[in-house]
Scaffold this motif. Structure first.
Motif, PDB file in Angstrom:
ATOM      1  N   ILE A 132     -65.008 -49.545 -19.278  1.00 52.18           N
ATOM      2  CA  ILE A 132     -66.411 -49.702 -19.564  1.00 52.18           C
ATOM      3  C   ILE A 132     -66.980 -48.578 -19.159  1.00 52.18           C
ATOM      4  O   ILE A 132     -67.966 -47.654 -20.047  1.00 52.18           O
ATOM      5  CB  ILE A 132     -67.013 -50.770 -18.344  1.00 52.18           C
ATOM      6  N   SER A 133     -66.673 -47.756 -17.953  1.00 56.18           N
ATOM      7  CA  SER A 133     -67.185 -46.479 -17.590  1.00 56.18           C
ATOM      8  C   SER A 133     -68.487 -46.014 -17.700  1.00 56.18           C
ATOM      9  O   SER A 133     -69.456 -47.148 -17.892  1.00 56.18           O
ATOM     10  CB  SER A 133     -65.978 -45.303 -18.237  1.00 56.18           C
ATOM     11  N   LEU A 134     -68.734 -44.678 -17.773  1.00 54.71           N
ATOM     12  CA  LEU A 134     -70.150 -44.195 -18.096  1.00 54.71           C
ATOM     13  C   LEU A 134     -70.346 -44.502 -19.676  1.00 54.71           C
ATOM     14  O   LEU A 134     -69.465 -44.702 -20.388  1.00 54.71           O
ATOM     15  CB  LEU A 134     -70.123 -42.610 -18.067  1.00 54.71           C
ATOM     16  N   PRO A 135     -71.616 -44.805 -19.993  1.00 54.79           N
ATOM     17  CA  PRO A 135     -72.822 -44.875 -19.395  1.00 54.79           C
ATOM     18  C   PRO A 135     -73.057 -46.168 -18.258  1.00 54.79           C
ATOM     19  O   PRO A 135     -74.157 -46.221 -17.675  1.00 54.79           O
ATOM     20  CB  PRO A 135     -74.086 -44.586 -20.177  1.00 54.79           C
ATOM     21  N   TYR A 136     -72.191 -47.234 -18.546  1.00 57.03           N
ATOM     22  CA  TYR A 136     -72.424 -48.501 -17.771  1.00 57.03           C
ATOM     23  C   TYR A 136     -72.168 -48.562 -16.429  1.00 57.03           C
ATOM     24  O   TYR A 136     -72.895 -49.395 -15.727  1.00 57.03           O
ATOM     25  CB  TYR A 136     -71.701 -49.508 -19.019  1.00 57.03           C
ATOM     26  N   LEU A 137     -70.952 -47.974 -15.969  1.00 56.67           N
ATOM     27  CA  LEU A 137     -70.896 -48.162 -14.690  1.00 56.67           C
ATOM     28  C   LEU A 137     -70.669 -46.465 -14.169  1.00 56.67           C
ATOM     29  O   LEU A 137     -69.892 -45.556 -14.182  1.00 56.67           O
ATOM     30  CB  LEU A 137     -69.448 -48.475 -14.453  1.00 56.67           C
ATOM     31  N   PRO A 138     -71.938 -45.967 -13.505  1.00 50.23           N
ATOM     32  CA  PRO A 138     -72.176 -44.724 -13.022  1.00 50.23           C
ATOM     33  C   PRO A 138     -70.746 -44.130 -11.968  1.00 50.23           C
ATOM     34  O   PRO A 138     -70.610 -42.887 -12.102  1.00 50.23           O
ATOM     35  CB  PRO A 138     -73.193 -44.625 -12.192  1.00 50.23           C
ATOM     36  N   ALA A 139     -70.249 -45.145 -11.361  1.00 50.80           N
ATOM     37  CA  ALA A 139     -69.334 -44.704 -10.222  1.00 50.80           C
ATOM     38  C   ALA A 139     -67.909 -44.372 -11.084  1.00 50.80           C
ATOM     39  O   ALA A 139     -67.072 -43.816 -10.167  1.00 50.80           O
ATOM     40  CB  ALA A 139     -69.050 -45.812  -9.121  1.00 50.80           C
ATOM     41  N   ILE A 140     -67.718 -44.613 -12.309  1.00 53.32           N
ATOM     42  CA  ILE A 140     -66.290 -44.772 -12.896  1.00 53.32           C
ATOM     43  C   ILE A 140     -66.616 -43.451 -13.890  1.00 53.32           C
ATOM     44  O   ILE A 140     -66.902 -43.874 -15.098  1.00 53.32           O
ATOM     45  CB  ILE A 140     -65.911 -45.971 -13.436  1.00 53.32           C
ATOM     46  N   ASP A 141     -65.924 -42.421 -13.852  1.00 56.56           N
ATOM     47  CA  ASP A 141     -66.058 -41.258 -14.955  1.00 56.56           C
ATOM     48  C   ASP A 141     -64.577 -40.792 -14.892  1.00 56.56           C
ATOM     49  O   ASP A 141     -63.617 -40.766 -13.902  1.00 56.56           O
ATOM     50  CB  ASP A 141     -66.907 -40.310 -14.532  1.00 56.56           C
ATOM     51  N   ILE A 142     -63.898 -40.078 -15.891  1.00 60.08           N
ATOM     52  CA  ILE A 142     -62.798 -39.608 -16.024  1.00 60.08           C
ATOM     53  C   ILE A 142     -62.673 -38.177 -15.475  1.00 60.08           C
ATOM     54  O   ILE A 142     -61.815 -37.818 -14.765  1.00 60.08           O
ATOM     55  CB  ILE A 142     -62.464 -39.401 -17.648  1.00 60.08           C
ATOM     56  N   ALA A 143     -63.611 -37.473 -15.632  1.00 53.25           N
ATOM     57  CA  ALA A 143     -63.624 -35.970 -15.247  1.00 53.25           C
ATOM     58  C   ALA A 143     -65.148 -35.392 -14.758  1.00 53.25           C
ATOM     59  O   ALA A 143     -66.165 -35.982 -15.314  1.00 53.25           O
ATOM     60  CB  ALA A 143     -63.135 -34.842 -15.941  1.00 53.25           C
ATOM     61  N   ARG A 144     -65.478 -34.551 -13.737  1.00 57.59           N
ATOM     62  CA  ARG A 144     -66.714 -34.244 -13.596  1.00 57.59           C
ATOM     63  C   ARG A 144     -66.660 -32.817 -12.961  1.00 57.59           C
ATOM     64  O   ARG A 144     -65.726 -32.399 -12.567  1.00 57.59           O
ATOM     65  CB  ARG A 144     -67.071 -35.192 -12.318  1.00 57.59           C
ATOM     66  N   THR A 145     -67.723 -32.045 -13.199  1.00 56.38           N
ATOM     67  CA  THR A 145     -68.024 -30.828 -12.751  1.00 56.38           C
ATOM     68  C   THR A 145     -69.214 -30.615 -12.066  1.00 56.38           C
ATOM     69  O   THR A 145     -70.405 -30.943 -12.449  1.00 56.38           O
ATOM     70  CB  THR A 145     -67.882 -29.704 -14.084  1.00 56.38           C
ATOM     71  N   HIS A 146     -69.140 -30.012 -10.761  1.00 57.84           N
ATOM     72  CA  HIS A 146     -70.142 -29.746  -9.840  1.00 57.84           C
ATOM     73  C   HIS A 146     -70.322 -28.313  -9.681  1.00 57.84           C
ATOM     74  O   HIS A 146     -69.578 -27.561  -9.538  1.00 57.84           O
ATOM     75  CB  HIS A 146     -69.956 -30.427  -8.227  1.00 57.84           C
ATOM     76  N   PHE A 147     -71.699 -28.121 -10.145  1.00 58.22           N
ATOM     77  CA  PHE A 147     -72.060 -26.616 -10.262  1.00 58.22           C
ATOM     78  C   PHE A 147     -72.651 -26.036  -9.086  1.00 58.22           C
ATOM     79  O   PHE A 147     -73.540 -24.861  -8.973  1.00 58.22           O
ATOM     80  CB  PHE A 147     -72.929 -26.131 -11.325  1.00 58.22           C
ATOM     81  N   GLY A 148     -72.663 -26.935  -7.795  1.00 61.71           N
ATOM     82  CA  GLY A 148     -73.523 -26.603  -6.498  1.00 61.71           C
ATOM     83  C   GLY A 148     -75.019 -26.652  -6.766  1.00 61.71           C
ATOM     84  O   GLY A 148     -75.836 -27.459  -7.302  1.00 61.71           O
ATOM     85  N   THR A 149     -75.761 -25.220  -6.446  1.00 60.85           N
ATOM     86  CA  THR A 149     -77.106 -25.160  -6.678  1.00 60.85           C
ATOM     87  C   THR A 149     -77.530 -24.628  -7.727  1.00 60.85           C
ATOM     88  O   THR A 149     -78.757 -24.487  -8.057  1.00 60.85           O
ATOM     89  CB  THR A 149     -77.667 -24.440  -5.251  1.00 60.85           C
ATOM     90  N   GLN A 150     -76.606 -24.255  -8.508  1.00 63.62           N
ATOM     91  CA  GLN A 150     -76.822 -23.736  -9.914  1.00 63.62           C
ATOM     92  C   GLN A 150     -77.434 -24.685 -10.709  1.00 63.62           C
ATOM     93  O   GLN A 150     -76.794 -25.888 -10.915  1.00 63.62           O
ATOM     94  CB  GLN A 150     -75.601 -23.045 -10.397  1.00 63.62           C
ATOM     95  N   VAL A 151     -78.329 -24.194 -11.578  1.00 65.39           N
ATOM     96  CA  VAL A 151     -79.034 -24.987 -12.609  1.00 65.39           C
ATOM     97  C   VAL A 151     -78.568 -24.963 -13.927  1.00 65.39           C
ATOM     98  O   VAL A 151     -78.689 -23.737 -14.406  1.00 65.39           O
ATOM     99  CB  VAL A 151     -80.318 -25.203 -12.518  1.00 65.39           C
ATOM    100  N   ILE A 152     -77.420 -25.429 -14.703  1.00 64.07           N
ATOM    101  CA  ILE A 152     -77.034 -25.194 -15.851  1.00 64.07           C
ATOM    102  C   ILE A 152     -77.687 -26.211 -17.063  1.00 64.07           C
ATOM    103  O   ILE A 152     -78.241 -27.042 -16.877  1.00 64.07           O
ATOM    104  CB  ILE A 152     -75.278 -25.663 -16.035  1.00 64.07           C
TER     105      ILE A 152
END
Length: 225
Positions: free
Chosen positions: A25-45
């Motif tokens: 089911i994953s995203l976008p239906y289950l927000p907590a379940i994703d395959i991979a993610r990237t966090h950019f800190g305080t930067q706005v990409i």
């Protein structure tokens, strides 16, 4: 099948089915379940005219998160691509659909796992053998799905690192680890069902009455009772 082996096999398959189903089911239906993610800190990409600080990849769509943790997701589809630009918009990278189309293997693995789960309730010898083989088949398909997850994770990390002046932290999501756990559970289920069937055959073979090893002499045939 010996009951001691039957119950754990059913439980392993049930747990693998739940994990595989939720990952499918994953995203976008289950927000907590994703395959991979990237966090950019305080930067706005920037990506697709969307400003964000986090991006998460699901089976059916990616989702962006801004500084307030507000979520914006693509429309669910089989295979999607996104473009990511640095803060100054001087460079961009693309995650093509060829890296996300393979994620559709997850629901296929869930379907085969469901079939193995239904078969595991049968006490028929042929059906239990089929349940064991189907469990191994589901494990193989899940392994393929996990390999696709690894490829997406590695490619995403590589592409993000190519962006200048971007400090992105790419990690595996919950769906990534749930797929690995499902693969292990399916292997355990297949082995458990197989061992249970073998134990049943062995117990059935030893239940036949033993033939007498006592030999009668030739002259005893002519003796009176």
């Amino acid at each position: 099948m010996a009951r001691a082996f039957c119950i754990p096999g059913v439980l392993f398959l049930a747990a693998a089915l739940v994990l595989s189903f939720l990952t499918s089911i994953s995203l976008p239906y289950l927000p907590a379940i994703d395959i991979a993610r990237t966090h950019f800190g305080t930067q706005v990409i920037q990506s697709e005219q969307q400003a964000f600080t986090d991006i998460r990849f699901g089976v059916w769509a990616p989702c962006y998160y801004d500084e307030k943790e507000d979520r914006t997701c693509f429309k669910a589809a089989h295979g999607y691509k996104i473009s990511i630009s640095n803060q100054e918009k001087t460079a961009n990278v693309i995650i093509g659909s060829s890296w996300t189309q393979g994620l559709a293997v997850h629901p296929v693995a869930a379907g085969v796992t469901f079939i193995a789960f239904l078969m595991s309730f049968s006490q028929h010898v042929t059906v239990t053998l089929a349940a064991s083989l189907t469990s191994f088949l589901a494990a193989f398909i899940t392994l393929i799905a996990f390999a696709i997850d690894i490829a997406l994770f590695a490619y995403l990390k590589h592409q993000v690192n190519k962006l200048p002046d971007v400090n992105g932290n790419t990690t595996a999501g919950a769906g990534f680890w749930m797929t690995l756990a499902s693969f292990i559970l399916l292997l355990l289920a297949g082995c458990t069902v197989c061992f249970g069937r073998r134990r049943e055959r062995m117990s059935g073979a030893t239940s036949y009455p033993a033939l007498s090893s006592e030999k009668k002499s030739f002259w005893s045939r002519f003796r009176r009772n």
